[in-house]
Design a protein around this motif. Structure first.
Motif, PDB file in Angstrom:
ATOM      1  N   LEU A 152       1.880  -4.080   8.034  1.00 36.34           N
ATOM      2  CA  LEU A 152       2.205  -3.352   6.804  1.00 36.34           C
ATOM      3  C   LEU A 152       0.946  -3.046   5.992  1.00 36.34           C
ATOM      4  N   ARG A 153       0.027  -3.994   5.957  1.00 35.84           N
ATOM      5  CA  ARG A 153      -1.252  -3.800   5.253  1.00 35.84           C
ATOM      6  C   ARG A 153      -2.083  -2.711   5.940  1.00 35.84           C
ATOM      7  N   ASP A 154      -2.183  -2.791   7.279  1.00 34.01           N
ATOM      8  CA  ASP A 154      -2.969  -1.814   8.036  1.00 34.01           C
ATOM      9  C   ASP A 154      -2.421  -0.396   7.869  1.00 34.01           C
ATOM     10  N   GLU A 155      -1.113  -0.284   7.711  1.00 34.75           N
ATOM     11  CA  GLU A 155      -0.487   1.031   7.530  1.00 34.75           C
ATOM     12  C   GLU A 155      -0.564   1.512   6.084  1.00 34.75           C
ATOM     13  N   GLY A 156      -1.101   0.686   5.193  1.00 37.99           N
ATOM     14  CA  GLY A 156      -1.240   1.084   3.796  1.00 37.99           C
ATOM     15  C   GLY A 156       0.055   1.028   3.011  1.00 37.99           C
ATOM     16  N   LEU A 157       1.019   0.267   3.519  1.00 39.46           N
ATOM     17  CA  LEU A 157       2.320   0.182   2.852  1.00 39.46           C
ATOM     18  C   LEU A 157       2.370  -0.914   1.805  1.00 39.46           C
ATOM     19  N   VAL A 158       1.532  -1.936   1.973  1.00 41.04           N
ATOM     20  CA  VAL A 158       1.486  -3.036   1.007  1.00 41.04           C
ATOM     21  C   VAL A 158       0.035  -3.322   0.633  1.00 41.04           C
ATOM     22  N   SER A 159      -0.122  -3.950  -0.512  1.00 46.26           N
ATOM     23  CA  SER A 159      -1.450  -4.408  -0.929  1.00 46.26           C
ATOM     24  C   SER A 159      -1.326  -5.868  -1.342  1.00 46.26           C
ATOM     25  N   TYR A 205       1.857 -10.176  -2.360  1.00 50.03           N
ATOM     26  CA  TYR A 205       2.032  -8.866  -1.736  1.00 50.03           C
ATOM     27  C   TYR A 205       2.914  -8.006  -2.614  1.00 50.03           C
ATOM     28  N   CYS A 206       2.629  -6.698  -2.586  1.00 53.35           N
ATOM     29  CA  CYS A 206       3.502  -5.732  -3.243  1.00 53.35           C
ATOM     30  C   CYS A 206       3.466  -4.429  -2.450  1.00 53.35           C
ATOM     31  N   ILE A 207       4.504  -3.642  -2.595  1.00 50.26           N
ATOM     32  CA  ILE A 207       4.528  -2.336  -1.933  1.00 50.26           C
ATOM     33  C   ILE A 207       3.509  -1.437  -2.621  1.00 50.26           C
ATOM     34  N   ASP A 208       2.715  -0.760  -1.818  1.00 49.18           N
ATOM     35  CA  ASP A 208       1.651   0.093  -2.341  1.00 49.18           C
ATOM     36  C   ASP A 208       1.816   1.537  -1.865  1.00 49.18           C
ATOM     37  N   SER A 209       3.031   1.893  -1.474  1.00 55.64           N
ATOM     38  CA  SER A 209       3.292   3.226  -0.963  1.00 55.64           C
ATOM     39  C   SER A 209       4.530   3.780  -1.660  1.00 55.64           C
ATOM     40  N   PRO A 210       4.365   4.828  -2.466  1.00 55.30           N
ATOM     41  CA  PRO A 210       5.530   5.427  -3.120  1.00 55.30           C
ATOM     42  C   PRO A 210       6.548   5.946  -2.103  1.00 55.30           C
ATOM     43  N   GLN A 211       6.060   6.440  -0.965  1.00 55.83           N
ATOM     44  CA  GLN A 211       6.968   6.938   0.067  1.00 55.83           C
ATOM     45  C   GLN A 211       7.797   5.797   0.654  1.00 55.83           C
ATOM     46  N   ALA A 212       7.151   4.670   0.944  1.00 57.98           N
ATOM     47  CA  ALA A 212       7.875   3.525   1.491  1.00 57.98           C
ATOM     48  C   ALA A 212       8.894   3.019   0.478  1.00 57.98           C
ATOM     49  N   LEU A 213       8.525   2.965  -0.781  1.00 61.55           N
ATOM     50  CA  LEU A 213       9.449   2.507  -1.819  1.00 61.55           C
ATOM     51  C   LEU A 213      10.644   3.448  -1.935  1.00 61.55           C
TER      52      LEU A 213
END
Length: 110
Positions: free
Chosen positions: A72-79, A89-97
């Motif tokens: 998830l981190r590598d895909e840029g979905l979480v930070s 951890y938190c979601i870092d992708s508006p699209q994923a959210l």
């Protein structure tokens, strides 16, 4: 919507832009296609969580949890952020959210 003589037609879509968008959407869907990652994102859609909290909430053993969080981190979905010895951890992708919101509404809401 079909164009009729009374409705204007939209300009043609740029194929290169569409292909780039399709590739990004496919990467997101591929990341979501794993049940463990989907469960993690479901929990994270409710807010930031510590690694230990995620382990308890989703019942995934530490080695698998670390592996899936890494994807998830590598895909840029979480930070992540570190506070002392804890990693959050938190979601870092508006699209994923946004996708998680739709999935929740369709599959999880009462």
């Amino acid at each position: 919507m079909l164009a009729t003589p009374d409705t204007p037609t939209s300009p043609p879509l740029d194929l290169a832009v569409l292909r780039q968008s399709a590739d990004a959407a496919c990467r997101l869907m591929k990341a979501l296609s794993n049940p463990d990652r989907l469960l993690l994102l479901c929990q994270l859609s409710q807010g930031e969580k510590r690694v230990g909290e995620l382990e308890e909430l989703v019942g995934i053993a530490q080695p698998t949890l670390s592996q899936q969080l890494g994807v998830l981190r590598d895909e840029g979905l979480v930070s992540t952020r570190r506070e002392g010895k804890s990693i959050y951890y938190c979601i870092d992708s508006p699209q994923a959210l946004a996708v998680m919101g739709v999935l929740y509404a369709e599959f999880c809401a009462p």
